[in-house]
Design a protein around this motif. Structure first.
Motif, PDB file in Angstrom:
ATOM      1  N   ALA A 172       0.844  -1.199   0.000  1.00  6.64           N
ATOM      2  CA  ALA A 172       0.000   0.000   0.000  1.00  6.64           C
ATOM      3  C   ALA A 172       0.879   1.249   0.000  1.00  6.64           C
ATOM      4  CB  ALA A 172      -0.915   0.008   1.227  1.00  6.64           C
ATOM      5  N   LYS A 178      -4.551  -1.541  -3.232  1.00  9.26           N
ATOM      6  CA  LYS A 178      -5.706  -1.554  -2.344  1.00  9.26           C
ATOM      7  C   LYS A 178      -5.953  -2.994  -1.901  1.00  9.26           C
ATOM      8  CE  LYS A 178      -8.452  -0.038  -5.415  1.00  9.26           C
ATOM      9  NZ  LYS A 178      -9.671   0.412  -6.136  1.00  9.26           N
ATOM     10  N   ARG A 180      -6.347  -5.593   1.824  1.00  7.02           N
ATOM     11  CA  ARG A 180      -6.208  -5.885   3.240  1.00  7.02           C
ATOM     12  C   ARG A 180      -5.454  -7.196   3.398  1.00  7.02           C
ATOM     13  NH1 ARG A 180     -11.856  -7.086   4.833  1.00  7.02           N
ATOM     14  NH2 ARG A 180     -11.677  -8.150   2.822  1.00  7.02           N
ATOM     15  N   SER A 305      -4.782  -0.839  -8.329  1.00 11.00           N
ATOM     16  CA  SER A 305      -5.335   0.326  -7.634  1.00 11.00           C
ATOM     17  C   SER A 305      -6.376   1.056  -8.472  1.00 11.00           C
ATOM     18  CB  SER A 305      -4.215   1.293  -7.254  1.00 11.00           C
ATOM     19  OG  SER A 305      -3.646   1.895  -8.407  1.00 11.00           O
TER      20      SER A 305
END
Length: 477
Positions: A172, A178, A180, A305
């Motif tokens: 990131a 993008k 997690r 992204s």
């Protein structure tokens, strides 16, 4: 270690032992030169008299299968021959399939330590002298302590939470990805990530589109799974999106540093690619293999992204930033395929080594990775600049560099006809490793030239190596 011999019942003990030892020698399970246990030890192991073992050894020695060496013991004779014919590939029912695998080339196979030349321009190899040994050793020792406290169960197939958190933060920050931690699967290098994605997306006969020229191991992987691989030409802006065929299910691209030519994909071309993939219902693999090293121009966002529809899988590796032998990579997966890829990973190898994962998680979280990248960036920038100067100078009659802004390899295409195989052969004789770019072309017209890696060669070695290349070029005309 005990010799595997099984004695059944109490009859024909010597015959049982003789048959098993003879079969083990004939099959190669007992290799030429292997030492057999002393007769007393083997007798105790299998529960027979020492005389039974001694007589069997004597019989096999008489037949020339064993040889006794005074004061040392009994050994398999180096000249013992197999008594039964071993099946060859052509004898098997799967002969046709084995032939397909055998026919796959290996254009990016790295040399062994013994065959490495003094001056190596191979791509994908990193600078060993810059590797932070002390920091990595501390991280590995911490990993060993963590494993010693663990319960001894298998780990999670998606990877350790600590490493996935560290990767998510790193990409990131450095690439604008993008993702997690819960979107990431840790793999054994980027190649396994490609394999897992292809397994769940492709079926025999389905179409994969990829850049041409492009990364050959990816092409071979898709073909090995029975896919039809369509080579799509590239230009100065990247893959020519309008030439991606209908029916394509998977699209493989290297947008930040096109492999092998090196140019980045333009923003307009990226937007067109995302639209075309959505239209086709295709998944895009973005292989971002070495874009941490950028030398010119503005940093470009990752393709992932820009994705608003969940169709881009971002694949990265630590083989280029740290060491190829580490064999740790990762994939940031869209929700639609995450579960399937996770099951494929579990079926393939359960999980990647937790020792390396714990060490890398600590290495990233302590800031060592970013420091290492900054150090290598300075080193690679100097090497890149010197090679570009030589290509624009005394090597310019033969080669021109393809403009590139990132990574640690570049392509040098021929301006005139050059016998590249002869150049490579003569260069090897003077300890210079050169590698062709034409092996990465498939469907589009081949451009001849060299792929010049500058990760494995020291700055002070570049001029002596390229002097030898120039001298050879002058000799062969």
């Amino acid at each position: 270690m005990e010799l595997h011999v099984v004695i059944n019942g109490r009859k024909d003990l010597a015959a049982q032992l003789y048959r098993q030892l003879r079969e083990a020698i004939a099959s190669g399970r007992l290799a030429a030169g292997a030492q057999l246990p002393p007769s007393r030890l083997l007798a105790e192991q299998i529960g027979v008299s020492r005389k039974t073992v001694s007589d069997t050894y004597a019989t096999l020695t008489y037949e020339g299968l064993l040889v006794g060496k005074t004061g040392r013991g009994t050994f398999v004779n180096a000249h013992a021959l197999q008594t039964e014919r071993v099946q060859t590939a052509t004898d098997l029912a799967c002969a046709a399939n084995l032939g397909k695998w055998a026919a796959l080339p290996s254009p990016m196979r790295h040399p062994t330590r013994d065959s490495t030349l003094r001056y190596e321009f191979i791509g994908g190899a990193t600078t060993r002298n810059q590797f932070p040994q002390d920091e990595w050793r501390r991280c590995t020792q911490d990993a060993l302590r963590r494993i010693a406290r663990d319960s001894g169960f298998y780990s999670q197939p998606e990877g350790l939470p600590a490493l996935r958190e560290a990767i998510a933060g790193h990409i990131a920050f450095s690439r604008g990805v993008k993702g997690r931690a819960d979107d990431i699967v840790v793999t054994n290098g980027a190649q396994q990530a490609l394999d897992l994605i292809a397994r769940v997306v492709l079926e025999p006969g389905t179409t994969v589109a990829m850049e041409d020229p492009g990364y050959s191991p990816a092409r071979q992987l898709f073909m090995a799974m029975g896919a039809s691989v369509a080579g799509v030409p590239v230009d100065a802006q990247g893959i020519e999106v309008d030439k991606i065929p209908d029916g394509t299910r998977l699209i493989y691209v290297t947008p930040s540093h096109q492999f092998p030519l090196g140019m980045p994909m333009s923003v307009a071309r990226r937007e067109a690619l995302l639209a075309r993939a959505f239209e086709l219902g295709a998944i895009i693999i973005e292989d971002d293999y070495d874009s941490e090293f950028r030398y010119a121009g503005r940093p470009t966002d990752s393709l992932q992204s820009m994705d608003t529809r969940g169709i881009v899988t971002y694949v990265g590796t630590f083989s280029k930033t740290l060491l190829p032998e580490l064999r740790l990579g990762y994939a940031v997966l869209p929700p639609a395929i995450y579960g399937a890829v996770l099951k494929a990973k579990q079926l393939t190898d359960q999980h990647s080594s937790t020792l390396a994962q714990w060490a890398l998680a600590r290495f990233i979280s302590e800031g060592y990775l970013q420091k290492h990248i900054r150090r290598c960036h300075t080193v690679y920038a100097g090497r890149r600049e010197r090679i570009l100067q030589r290509l624009a100078g005394d090597l310019s009659p033969w080669f021109e560099a393809v403009p590139t802004e990132a990574g640690f390899h570049m392509a040098a295409l021929c301006k005139v006809a050059v016998n590249i195989p002869l150049l490579m052969e003569l260069a090897r004789r003077v300890e210079v490793g050169l590698y062709p770019v034409d092996v990465f072309f498939h469907d589009t017209p081949v451009r001849h030239g060299l792929i010049i890696g500058f990760g494995a060669i020291e700055l002070l070695d570049i001029d002596p190596a390229l002097d030898r290349v120039r001298d050879i070029l002058q000799q062969i005309g």
